[in-house]
Every structure is written in C-alpha cells, then in structure tokens.
Write a protein that holds these residues in place. Structure first.
Motif, mmCIF file in Angstrom:
data_model
loop_
_atom_site.group_PDB
_atom_site.id
_atom_site.type_symbol
_atom_site.label_atom_id
_atom_site.label_comp_id
_atom_site.label_asym_id
_atom_site.label_seq_id
_atom_site.Cartn_x
_atom_site.Cartn_y
_atom_site.Cartn_z
ATOM 1 N N PHE A 34 -31.156 -35.986 -9.482
ATOM 2 C CA PHE A 34 -32.024 -36.259 -8.343
ATOM 3 C C PHE A 34 -31.412 -37.301 -7.413
ATOM 4 C CE2 PHE A 34 -35.726 -38.357 -6.353
ATOM 5 C CZ PHE A 34 -36.252 -37.247 -5.700
ATOM 6 N N GLY A 35 -30.673 -38.254 -7.976
ATOM 7 C CA GLY A 35 -30.021 -39.297 -7.181
ATOM 8 C C GLY A 35 -28.632 -38.907 -6.703
ATOM 9 N N PHE A 36 -28.294 -37.625 -6.734
ATOM 10 C CA PHE A 36 -27.014 -37.079 -6.297
ATOM 11 C C PHE A 36 -25.830 -37.560 -7.130
ATOM 12 C CE2 PHE A 36 -29.713 -36.968 -2.475
ATOM 13 C CZ PHE A 36 -29.758 -35.601 -2.313
ATOM 14 N N ASN A 37 -26.106 -37.978 -8.354
ATOM 15 C CA ASN A 37 -25.020 -38.247 -9.294
ATOM 16 C C ASN A 37 -24.648 -36.935 -9.975
ATOM 17 O OD1 ASN A 37 -25.089 -41.016 -8.772
ATOM 18 N ND2 ASN A 37 -26.724 -41.311 -10.275
ATOM 19 N N LEU A 38 -23.491 -36.906 -10.619
ATOM 20 C CA LEU A 38 -23.053 -35.704 -11.308
ATOM 21 C C LEU A 38 -23.026 -35.943 -12.809
ATOM 22 C CD1 LEU A 38 -20.091 -34.583 -9.025
ATOM 23 C CD2 LEU A 38 -22.445 -33.770 -9.021
ATOM 24 N N LEU A 39 -23.647 -35.040 -13.550
ATOM 25 C CA LEU A 39 -23.586 -35.065 -15.000
ATOM 26 C C LEU A 39 -22.808 -33.836 -15.455
ATOM 27 C CD1 LEU A 39 -27.226 -36.044 -16.002
ATOM 28 C CD2 LEU A 39 -25.189 -37.488 -16.002
ATOM 29 N N TYR A 40 -21.889 -34.034 -16.365
ATOM 30 C CA TYR A 40 -21.085 -32.953 -16.909
ATOM 31 C C TYR A 40 -21.681 -32.550 -18.255
ATOM 32 C CZ TYR A 40 -17.850 -34.251 -13.274
ATOM 33 O OH TYR A 40 -17.285 -34.528 -12.057
ATOM 34 N N THR A 41 -22.007 -31.273 -18.393
ATOM 35 C CA THR A 41 -22.669 -30.765 -19.583
ATOM 36 C C THR A 41 -21.726 -29.833 -20.331
ATOM 37 O OG1 THR A 41 -24.757 -30.848 -18.393
ATOM 38 C CG2 THR A 41 -24.704 -29.551 -20.418
ATOM 39 N N LEU A 42 -21.593 -30.062 -21.618
ATOM 40 C CA LEU A 42 -20.782 -29.205 -22.486
ATOM 41 C C LEU A 42 -21.726 -28.450 -23.413
ATOM 42 C CD1 LEU A 42 -17.884 -28.460 -23.514
ATOM 43 C CD2 LEU A 42 -18.300 -30.140 -25.304
ATOM 44 N N ILE A 43 -21.592 -27.131 -23.427
ATOM 45 C CA ILE A 43 -22.406 -26.282 -24.290
ATOM 46 C C ILE A 43 -21.479 -25.451 -25.158
ATOM 47 C CG2 ILE A 43 -23.971 -24.311 -24.340
ATOM 48 C CD1 ILE A 43 -25.354 -25.375 -21.961
ATOM 49 N N ILE A 44 -21.802 -25.381 -26.452
ATOM 50 C CA ILE A 44 -21.042 -24.553 -27.392
ATOM 51 C C ILE A 44 -22.031 -23.588 -28.043
ATOM 52 C CG2 ILE A 44 -19.567 -24.516 -29.429
ATOM 53 C CD1 ILE A 44 -18.770 -27.397 -28.737
ATOM 54 N N VAL A 45 -21.693 -22.290 -28.024
ATOM 55 C CA VAL A 45 -22.554 -21.240 -28.539
ATOM 56 C C VAL A 45 -21.774 -20.402 -29.540
ATOM 57 C CG1 VAL A 45 -23.888 -19.189 -27.914
ATOM 58 C CG2 VAL A 45 -23.786 -21.118 -26.356
ATOM 59 N N LEU A 47 -21.243 -16.812 -31.151
ATOM 60 C CA LEU A 47 -21.504 -15.500 -30.575
ATOM 61 C C LEU A 47 -22.206 -14.529 -31.499
ATOM 62 C CD1 LEU A 47 -18.342 -14.762 -28.441
ATOM 63 C CD2 LEU A 47 -20.498 -15.756 -27.774
ATOM 64 N N ASP A 48 -22.110 -14.691 -32.807
ATOM 65 C CA ASP A 48 -22.683 -13.680 -33.687
ATOM 66 C C ASP A 48 -24.196 -13.556 -33.522
ATOM 67 O OD1 ASP A 48 -23.067 -16.153 -34.829
ATOM 68 O OD2 ASP A 48 -22.695 -15.495 -36.876
ATOM 69 N N ARG A 49 -24.911 -14.646 -33.437
ATOM 70 C CA ARG A 49 -26.359 -14.618 -33.242
ATOM 71 C C ARG A 49 -26.776 -15.288 -31.938
ATOM 72 N NH1 ARG A 49 -29.416 -11.737 -37.028
ATOM 73 N NH2 ARG A 49 -28.209 -11.687 -38.928
ATOM 74 N N ARG A 50 -25.791 -15.622 -31.098
ATOM 75 C CA ARG A 50 -26.028 -16.369 -29.867
ATOM 76 C C ARG A 50 -26.800 -17.648 -30.170
ATOM 77 N NH1 ARG A 50 -27.075 -10.917 -27.681
ATOM 78 N NH2 ARG A 50 -25.166 -10.334 -26.627
ATOM 79 N N HIS A 51 -26.318 -18.334 -31.173
ATOM 80 C CA HIS A 51 -26.942 -19.565 -31.669
ATOM 81 C C HIS A 51 -26.339 -20.761 -30.941
ATOM 82 C CE1 HIS A 51 -28.892 -22.204 -34.501
ATOM 83 N NE2 HIS A 51 -27.743 -22.795 -34.751
ATOM 84 N N LEU A 52 -27.184 -21.573 -30.328
ATOM 85 C CA LEU A 52 -26.731 -22.772 -29.631
ATOM 86 C C LEU A 52 -26.303 -23.805 -30.668
ATOM 87 C CD1 LEU A 52 -26.444 -24.114 -26.860
ATOM 88 C CD2 LEU A 52 -28.749 -24.991 -27.175
ATOM 89 N N ILE A 53 -25.031 -24.185 -30.632
ATOM 90 C CA ILE A 53 -24.474 -25.101 -31.616
ATOM 91 C C ILE A 53 -24.520 -26.545 -31.117
ATOM 92 C CG2 ILE A 53 -22.372 -25.736 -32.864
ATOM 93 C CD1 ILE A 53 -23.544 -23.188 -33.878
ATOM 94 N N TRP A 54 -24.116 -26.778 -29.876
ATOM 95 C CA TRP A 54 -23.923 -28.146 -29.417
ATOM 96 C C TRP A 54 -24.177 -28.246 -27.922
ATOM 97 C CZ3 TRP A 54 -23.235 -32.201 -32.490
ATOM 98 C CH2 TRP A 54 -22.783 -33.400 -31.956
#
Length: 92
Positions: A34-45, A47-54
């Motif tokens: 909202f304050g125009f800062n940038l957050l970097y998001t890392l997502i690890i999934v 694939l066998d069950r499309r399970h969100l790991i991290w």
C-alpha cells in the motif's frame, strides 16, 4: 545423416507422469504494498498433489536467501529430485 534406429525416447507427458512425485516448482515474484514498497515473495509447490510447501517474503532477496529457503522447505528425506524454476532474476 544416419537415421536413429533405436526405440523412441519418452515424451514430456510420459516424463511428467513418471516423475511428478519428485518435482517441485518455485517462483519469486514482486508484490507492491500500500505504501508503494516492494515485497519479494517466494513460493514453492510440490507438483504431484499441487501441495503448497513454502511461502516466504523479504524486502531484499539474495541468492543466499533463496538457497536458505530451499534448504528450509525440504527436510533431508523429502528433497525433490527436480526443481522447476523460471529465469527471473532476484534483486541481486
């Protein structure tokens, strides 16, 4: 040019069907705040069950940070054989 006479190699669909339990995908993307800062998001999934790991967020991603996230996401006995990633660069 000599034509190959051996059996055909497996296609991508066969490869994915055989190795899906051993594949994880990761992506690093930018989320503006909202304050125009940038957050970097890392997502690890997984694939066998499309399970969100991290999922983790930082304001300053480095190669060391990404490597640490990978090592924390997968314990020794659960590490995937393959990791799919895109060619995006982190900030540094």
């Amino acid at each position: 040019m000599v034509k190959w006479q051996g059996p055909p190699s497996q296609g991508w669909r066969t490869f994915l069907r055989n190795h899906t339990p051993d594949i994880a995908a990761m992506d690093l993307f930018v989320v503006p705040t909202f304050g125009f800062n940038l957050l970097y998001t890392l997502i690890i999934v997984r694939l066998d069950r499309r399970h969100l790991i991290w999922v983790n967020v930082t304001t300053n991603p480095t190669a060391e940070w990404i490597a640490r996230q990978l090592s924390e996401a997968f314990p020794w006995h659960e590490a995937p054989h393959y990791v799919i990633r895109d060619r995006d660069r982190s900030k540094t």
